[in-house]
Motif scaffolding. Structure first.
Motif, PDB file in Angstrom:
ATOM      1  N   VAL A  22       7.408   6.304  -0.181  1.00  0.00           N
ATOM      2  CA  VAL A  22       8.573   5.526  -0.604  1.00  0.00           C
ATOM      3  C   VAL A  22       9.442   5.205   0.604  1.00  0.00           C
ATOM      4  O   VAL A  22       9.834   4.051   0.829  1.00  0.00           O
ATOM      5  CB  VAL A  22       9.410   6.312  -1.646  1.00  0.00           C
ATOM      6  N   ASN A  23       9.740   6.214   1.402  1.00  0.00           N
ATOM      7  CA  ASN A  23      10.598   6.004   2.574  1.00  0.00           C
ATOM      8  C   ASN A  23       9.926   5.100   3.610  1.00  0.00           C
ATOM      9  O   ASN A  23      10.602   4.324   4.294  1.00  0.00           O
ATOM     10  CB  ASN A  23      10.966   7.348   3.199  1.00  0.00           C
ATOM     11  N   SER A  26      11.651   1.637   4.664  1.00  0.00           N
ATOM     12  CA  SER A  26      12.044   1.521   6.076  1.00  0.00           C
ATOM     13  C   SER A  26      11.465   0.272   6.736  1.00  0.00           C
ATOM     14  O   SER A  26      11.867  -0.100   7.844  1.00  0.00           O
ATOM     15  CB  SER A  26      11.612   2.766   6.854  1.00  0.00           C
ATOM     16  N   LEU A  27      10.518  -0.396   6.081  1.00  0.00           N
ATOM     17  CA  LEU A  27       9.975  -1.648   6.593  1.00  0.00           C
ATOM     18  C   LEU A  27      10.951  -2.808   6.425  1.00  0.00           C
ATOM     19  O   LEU A  27      10.777  -3.870   7.028  1.00  0.00           O
ATOM     20  CB  LEU A  27       8.674  -1.998   5.855  1.00  0.00           C
ATOM     21  N   ASN A  52       0.820  -1.214   0.000  1.00  0.00           N
ATOM     22  CA  ASN A  52       0.000   0.000   0.000  1.00  0.00           C
ATOM     23  C   ASN A  52       0.856   1.268   0.000  1.00  0.00           C
ATOM     24  O   ASN A  52       0.488   2.254  -0.639  1.00  0.00           O
ATOM     25  CB  ASN A  52      -0.962  -0.013   1.192  1.00  0.00           C
ATOM     26  N   ASN A  53       1.977   1.244   0.682  1.00  0.00           N
ATOM     27  CA  ASN A  53       2.878   2.397   0.614  1.00  0.00           C
ATOM     28  C   ASN A  53       3.464   2.547  -0.781  1.00  0.00           C
ATOM     29  O   ASN A  53       3.619   3.664  -1.290  1.00  0.00           O
ATOM     30  CB  ASN A  53       3.997   2.260   1.651  1.00  0.00           C
ATOM     31  N   ARG A 109      11.249   6.930  -5.818  1.00  0.00           N
ATOM     32  CA  ARG A 109      11.979   7.937  -5.048  1.00  0.00           C
ATOM     33  C   ARG A 109      12.813   8.814  -5.983  1.00  0.00           C
ATOM     34  O   ARG A 109      12.894  10.035  -5.811  1.00  0.00           O
ATOM     35  CB  ARG A 109      12.861   7.242  -4.019  1.00  0.00           C
ATOM     36  N   ALA A 110      13.438   8.202  -6.973  1.00  0.00           N
ATOM     37  CA  ALA A 110      14.248   8.959  -7.933  1.00  0.00           C
ATOM     38  C   ALA A 110      13.381   9.947  -8.717  1.00  0.00           C
ATOM     39  O   ALA A 110      13.745  11.116  -8.887  1.00  0.00           O
ATOM     40  CB  ALA A 110      14.960   8.000  -8.881  1.00  0.00           C
TER      41      ALA A 110
END
Length: 461
Positions: free
Chosen positions: A196-197, A201-202, A172-173, A223-224
């Motif tokens: 994205v982060n 981070s998961l 979902n993220n 992210r890019a």
């Protein structure tokens, strides 16, 4: 990135849902490590070190997560019980979401599908936050620390044995990051970067020598793109290069086929080597570098990293006999390969003495009127970038990986020049030898090579 909203939505929905991106693909063969400059153990180690050194995530994100193996057994049991109780409901919601989105796509309601997807992803994450237990205010992550050894997808059950909370949190993220990056009027690059982060981070911190997981790199590409859209060209350039290096490693490990244009990851980064060339110049301008933007060594390193110019697969052969082994660059011009002193001497007498050390292009480049006007308009355009970036238009001409130009206009002299080699290019309307095939992602793609290649430059005997 497409400029038309409908086209953006179509591309987005196909990429996110794993379908084939209809955009024409070019140059995938260029990237194959076997065809590049000897992708051996030394090159692999260089990519591993580069990815590890530049893979970092914001520390505040990492401090909000903890692996299930690091929490007390009682808390871990409570977490697993919550996943077992609510997992079926999450699966039902996901299935219902997929059916609705496909129905919206089938009737062409792409903007509606994006809005619904954002609402669904946000709602799911909020519900999960309410029902999942935490430990010391940190989100519990149920994924094996060695998950990068698995080739199965993070969003599938196989990676953790059973359906886990990570499957839904990560997915979902990822979806929210994708949609906020392409959502037309609802585009929000900061929210895209936030999700994205959150997704990255998961996952356990990348260790030295580890090859990133396929899904990690896929999320990293968003992210890019988000960083680029936020006009932070230096950070975006690093993100692009990290993703490309990670893809080379995945290919070397046999986890991705870089020649497969239908692969979701390869589809996303199809035109990225071109973007790296463009952003390299942007960063130079952003940092106040004056012409020439690249030294000879910087130019050659850039061509080598992206397999363009003299380092393209089609150029990796002796310019006299065609041999592909034990090649050395001409020390005079760095624009010809030879396998022996004998071949270099023979080619020098035959033709190379007229070209060695000369500029890549001389005289005038001609092209059909419509394309010429578009190129000139692009060169004259002013980018609304940050105040620290000099407003400089660019037009990208791709004649195949051997000949690639980034055309700019000098604001003081008015001359048009190739920002990669700093060579002056004169342009006029006419019938060119190469013909325009298409325009992909902002790049003019030609078949053939420019007709004005230097042939009678000053001899350097």
């Amino acid at each position: 990135m497409a400029t038309d909203l409908k086209e953006m939505m179509e591309v987005l929905m196909k990429v996110v849902n794993g379908g084939e991106n209809p955009t024409e693909t070019i140059g995938h063969d260029t990237w194959l490590p076997e065809k590049r400059a000897k992708y051996n153990a030394k090159r692999r180690q260089k990519d591993l070190d580069f990815v590890y050194s530049n893979w970092g995530l914001p520390q505040e994100k990492l401090e909000t997560k903890i692996n299930i193996a690091d929490v007390p057994a009682k808390v871990a049991k409570k977490h697993k019980r919550a996943v077992a109780v609510h997992g079926c409901e999450w699966a039902r919601m996901d299935k219902e979401y997929s059916v609705k989105v496909k129905e919206m796509e089938s009737r062409g309601s792409l903007a509606e599908a994006v809005s619904y997807s954002i609402a669904h992803g946000t709602s799911t994450l909020e519900q999960m936050q309410q029902v999942l237990p935490t430990y010391q205010s940190r989100t519990i992550v149920d994924i094996p620390p060695d998950f990068r050894k698995f080739s199965s997808r993070i969003c599938e059950r196989e990676i953790s044995g059973n359906c886990s909370a990570l499957n839904y949190l990560f997915r979902n993220n990822y979806y929210l990051a994708s949609y906020y990056n392409y959502a037309g009027e609802r585009t929000d690059d900061e929210l895209s970067l936030h999700h994205v982060n959150e997704a990255l981070s998961l996952l356990p911190t990348l260790q030295r020598g580890e090859v990133p997981h396929y899904d990690e790199v896929l999320v990293r590409t968003i992210r890019a793109l988000a960083t680029y859209c936020m006009k932070d060209f230096e950070a975006a350039l690093m993100e692009y290069r990290v993703c490309i290096a990670a893809i080379r490693l995945l290919h070397h490990e046999g986890r991705i086929d870089m020649s497969d244009a239908t692969d979701k990851l390869m589809n996303t980064v199809n035109l990225w080597p071109h973007s790296i060339l463009r952003m390299t110049i942007r960063v130079k301008i952003q940092n106040g570098v004056s012409r020439p933007y690249l030294t000879k060594d910087e130019y050659l390193d850039l061509m080598k990293e992206n397999a363009y110019g003299i380092y393209s697969p089609s150029s990796q052969k002796c310019f006299h006999c065609g041999n592909t082994e034990k090649l050395l660059l001409c020390s005079g011009c760095s624009n010809a390969w030879y396998c022996s002193k004998s071949c270099a001497a023979k080619e020098w007498k035959k033709d190379h003495k007229n070209r060695c050390g000369s500029k890549k292009y001389t005289g005038t480049m001609t092209m059909q009127a419509s394309c010429l006007q578009e190129v000139l308009d692009e060169i004259e355009s002013k980018d609304p970038g940050p105040e620290t970036v000099n407003s400089l238009g660019m037009s990208i001409l791709n004649f195949g990986d051997r000949d690639f130009l980034v055309l700019c206009k000098d604001s003081s002299s008015g001359e048009i020049f190739d920002a990669l080699t700093d060579e002056t290019i004169e342009m006029q309307e006419g019938t060119p030898l190469p013909t325009l095939k298409s325009k992909l992602g902002g790049y003019h793609v030609f078949s053939g090579v420019p007709s004005n290649k230097s042939s009678q430059a000053e001899s350097q005997e």
